[in-house]
Each structure stands twice: as C-alpha cells, then as structure tokens.
Design a protein around this motif. Structure first.
Motif, PDB file in Angstrom:
ATOM      1  N   SER A  99       0.830  -1.212   0.000  1.00 17.18           N
ATOM      2  CA  SER A  99       0.000   0.000   0.000  1.00 17.18           C
ATOM      3  C   SER A  99       0.860   1.256   0.000  1.00 17.18           C
ATOM      4  O   SER A  99       0.585   2.216  -0.723  1.00 17.18           O
ATOM      5  N   GLN A 100       1.912   1.234   0.812  1.00 21.27           N
ATOM      6  CA  GLN A 100       2.798   2.405   0.860  1.00 21.27           C
ATOM      7  C   GLN A 100       3.453   2.649  -0.487  1.00 21.27           C
ATOM      8  O   GLN A 100       3.537   3.795  -0.948  1.00 21.27           O
ATOM      9  N   ASP A 101       3.914   1.584  -1.152  1.00 25.00           N
ATOM     10  CA  ASP A 101       4.529   1.745  -2.468  1.00 25.00           C
ATOM     11  C   ASP A 101       3.525   2.281  -3.474  1.00 25.00           C
ATOM     12  O   ASP A 101       3.862   3.111  -4.328  1.00 25.00           O
ATOM     13  N   TYR A 102       2.284   1.824  -3.376  1.00 25.44           N
ATOM     14  CA  TYR A 102       1.253   2.289  -4.307  1.00 25.44           C
ATOM     15  C   TYR A 102       0.942   3.762  -4.078  1.00 25.44           C
ATOM     16  O   TYR A 102       0.873   4.550  -5.031  1.00 25.44           O
ATOM     17  N   PHE A 103       0.757   4.146  -2.818  1.00 28.03           N
ATOM     18  CA  PHE A 103       0.433   5.549  -2.518  1.00 28.03           C
ATOM     19  C   PHE A 103       1.606   6.468  -2.866  1.00 28.03           C
ATOM     20  O   PHE A 103       1.399   7.596  -3.339  1.00 28.03           O
ATOM     21  N   SER A 104       2.833   5.988  -2.622  1.00 26.99           N
ATOM     22  CA  SER A 104       4.001   6.802  -2.973  1.00 26.99           C
ATOM     23  C   SER A 104       4.078   7.008  -4.479  1.00 26.99           C
ATOM     24  O   SER A 104       4.398   8.106  -4.961  1.00 26.99           O
ATOM     25  N   GLY A 105       3.780   5.942  -5.225  1.00 28.78           N
ATOM     26  CA  GLY A 105       3.771   6.072  -6.681  1.00 28.78           C
ATOM     27  C   GLY A 105       2.692   7.020  -7.163  1.00 28.78           C
ATOM     28  O   GLY A 105       2.900   7.789  -8.112  1.00 28.78           O
ATOM     29  N   LEU A 106       1.519   6.979  -6.511  1.00 29.73           N
ATOM     30  CA  LEU A 106       0.455   7.906  -6.874  1.00 29.73           C
ATOM     31  C   LEU A 106       0.872   9.346  -6.618  1.00 29.73           C
ATOM     32  O   LEU A 106       0.592  10.246  -7.428  1.00 29.73           O
ATOM     33  N   LEU A 107       1.528   9.565  -5.482  1.00 34.17           N
ATOM     34  CA  LEU A 107       1.951  10.920  -5.146  1.00 34.17           C
ATOM     35  C   LEU A 107       2.943  11.452  -6.181  1.00 34.17           C
ATOM     36  O   LEU A 107       2.863  12.609  -6.613  1.00 34.17           O
ATOM     37  N   LYS A 108       3.865  10.620  -6.620  1.00 24.49           N
ATOM     38  CA  LYS A 108       4.843  11.042  -7.620  1.00 24.49           C
ATOM     39  C   LYS A 108       4.186  11.281  -8.978  1.00 24.49           C
ATOM     40  O   LYS A 108       4.519  12.231  -9.686  1.00 24.49           O
ATOM     41  N   SER A 109       3.243  10.394  -9.349  1.00 23.61           N
ATOM     42  CA  SER A 109       2.591  10.541 -10.647  1.00 23.61           C
ATOM     43  C   SER A 109       1.728  11.801 -10.691  1.00 23.61           C
ATOM     44  O   SER A 109       1.654  12.480 -11.714  1.00 23.61           O
ATOM     45  N   HIS A 110       1.072  12.135  -9.567  1.00 30.50           N
ATOM     46  CA  HIS A 110       0.249  13.343  -9.531  1.00 30.50           C
ATOM     47  C   HIS A 110       1.123  14.600  -9.578  1.00 30.50           C
ATOM     48  O   HIS A 110       0.787  15.573 -10.245  1.00 30.50           O
ATOM     49  N   SER A 111       2.252  14.541  -8.868  1.00 29.81           N
ATOM     50  CA  SER A 111       3.124  15.719  -8.864  1.00 29.81           C
ATOM     51  C   SER A 111       3.775  15.930 -10.224  1.00 29.81           C
ATOM     52  O   SER A 111       4.026  17.064 -10.632  1.00 29.81           O
ATOM     53  N   ALA A 112       4.033  14.851 -10.923  1.00 30.32           N
ATOM     54  CA  ALA A 112       4.623  14.961 -12.261  1.00 30.32           C
ATOM     55  C   ALA A 112       3.571  14.973 -13.365  1.00 30.32           C
ATOM     56  O   ALA A 112       3.903  15.032 -14.544  1.00 30.32           O
ATOM     57  N   LYS A 113       2.298  14.871 -12.961  1.00 27.62           N
ATOM     58  CA  LYS A 113       1.174  14.872 -13.894  1.00 27.62           C
ATOM     59  C   LYS A 113       1.285  13.719 -14.891  1.00 27.62           C
ATOM     60  O   LYS A 113       1.042  13.875 -16.096  1.00 27.62           O
ATOM     61  N   HIS A 114       1.635  12.552 -14.382  1.00 24.01           N
ATOM     62  CA  HIS A 114       1.675  11.336 -15.194  1.00 24.01           C
ATOM     63  C   HIS A 114       0.498  10.451 -14.778  1.00 24.01           C
ATOM     64  O   HIS A 114       0.669   9.438 -14.090  1.00 24.01           O
ATOM     65  N   GLU A 115      -0.689  10.828 -15.188  1.00 22.76           N
ATOM     66  CA  GLU A 115      -1.885  10.101 -14.780  1.00 22.76           C
ATOM     67  C   GLU A 115      -1.934   8.697 -15.382  1.00 22.76           C
ATOM     68  O   GLU A 115      -2.564   7.793 -14.832  1.00 22.76           O
ATOM     69  N   ASN A 116      -1.276   8.495 -16.527  1.00 22.81           N
ATOM     70  CA  ASN A 116      -1.324   7.193 -17.176  1.00 22.81           C
ATOM     71  C   ASN A 116      -0.530   6.136 -16.419  1.00 22.81           C
ATOM     72  O   ASN A 116      -0.596   4.958 -16.750  1.00 22.81           O
TER      73      ASN A 116
END
Length: 234
Positions: A99-116
């Motif tokens: 879960s932590q890895d998933y949420f961390s990845g979401l945080l990075k993707s949102h900050s970099a605007k990589h929704e895909n």
C-alpha cells in the motif's frame, strides 16, 4: 464502509488447516491412509501428499504476508480518516508495504502529472498481492495430472498381468487376481488422492486470492480518494 480485518486472512487459513489436520487424523486412525500408501507401489500418492504439505506451508506464509499487508493498510486508512494523505509519510521500509509503495507512486505521478501511470501502479500492486499464487494453482493442477498418471500406470499393471492368459493354469488364478487387484488399487487410490489434495490446495489458494483481491480493491479505492483530494487541494 471499510472495516479493519487485520489477521482475518491468517485466521481463515488456520481454520482450514485445522480441518485438514482433523481429516488426516481420522484417515490415519481408521488406517485408510496407511492402506492407500501400502497399495501404491508407484509412490505417486506419497508424492502428492508431500506436495500438499509443502504448498500448504507456502499458503501459511502467504496468509501471514497478506494479513500483515492489511495491518499496514489500516495504518494508512486511519491517516486518511484523520485528514492526512497516505503516501506523504512512509513509516515502513521501501518494498515492505504494498500500500505504501502504491500511494508513494500515486503521489509522484500526480506531482509529475503522469496520470497514465496509475494503471501500471495498480498492476504492480496486484502482482505483489497475488502474483506468487500462480505457482500454487499450477501445483494444484499438477496433482490431478499425477493422479491420472497413476490411473494409467495402474491399468497398465492390471492389463500386463493378463497378457499371458492363454497359458494360464488354474493354479495361477490366485496370483493373477492379486496382480489385477494391485493394478486397480493403484489406479483408484492415486486418482482419489490427486483429486482430494487438489481440492484442498485449491480451496486454500482461492481464499488467498479473494483476500488479496480485497486488499487490492481497498488500496486502489483509497488511492482514488487520495487522488481526488489532492486535485481538489491543488
């Protein structure tokens, strides 16, 4: 509404293991298992039982792993309930919490605007939660195939005993019947052991898959809520 389940996965497996041990004890006490192993000269029944034992230990480890993952997910769910975004704080070592890895990845993707990248993160989460279960399903199918192999071997033994039927004397009838009974016993016993062990192992991995799917669904659902709140705040 999400209800914390923590070690429910492990408790489910312990219940199933207890039922299997009780059935094993009854079979041993009634000398059913000893008779099957003694009659099976191919030792395929013993091999299938050993495979069930090894893979059941693997199920125990996986059930503990998923239970721990639920416990760590509960921590992030409580954080989100208090208004804190999961993924910002990382209380666990990298790679320890799915879960932590998933949420961390979401945080990075949102900050970099990589929704895909969200779909890729969900696939990685699913692979970590139930990827190794494919080995268990393979072994479960292999048990049935080994049982069918024992059936073929048993019928070969039975048919080979009557290959010299034209030269059979009355004094050889008893020996012939023993060989035919031995072949039929191998065929029936290995098939039964293979089917029963396959069902027992399949039930364990079905439970693990269901609990892993629930972990994935709850994590992805919380991730979507986390993403929505991040976009609103942004």
């Amino acid at each position: 509404m999400y209800q914390p389940i923590a070690y429910k996965t492990l408790l489910y497996w312990l219940l199933m293991a207890g039922l299997m041990l009780f059935g094993l004890y009854i079979s041993w006490d009634l000398q059913v298992l000893q008779t099957i192993l003694d009659q099976d000269k191919t030792r395929l029944s013993l091999l299938i039982l050993m495979m069930l034992l090894v893979m059941s230990v693997h199920c125990a480890r996986r059930s503990y792993f998923i239970a721990r993952q639920f416990l760590m997910f509960d921590h992030f769910h409580q954080q989100f309930s208090r208004g804190q975004h999961p993924g910002i704080s990382q209380p666990y070592a990298e790679g320890r919490s799915l879960s932590q890895d998933y949420f961390s990845g979401l945080l990075k993707s949102h900050s970099a605007k990589h929704e895909n990248e969200n779909a890729l993160l969900a696939e990685l989460l699913a692979e970590g939660a139930r990827g190794s279960h494919q080995v268990g399903w393979f072994v479960s199918g292999l048990m049935v195939k080994l049982g069918l192999l024992g059936t073929v071997v048993g019928f070969v033994i039975m048919l080979s005993s009557i290959s010299g039927l034209e030269n059979l004397d009355l004094s050889d009838i008893k020996e012939l019947m023993q060989q035919m009974t031995q072949g039929m016993g191998i065929a029936m016993n290995t098939t039964m052991i293979g089917l029963v062990c396959s069902m027992l192992l399949g039930a364990q991995y079905l439970m693990l898959d269901r609990m892993a799917d629930r972990l994935i669904a709850e994590t992805v659902n919380l991730g979507h809520r986390f993403g929505d709140s991040t976009r609103v705040n942004g």
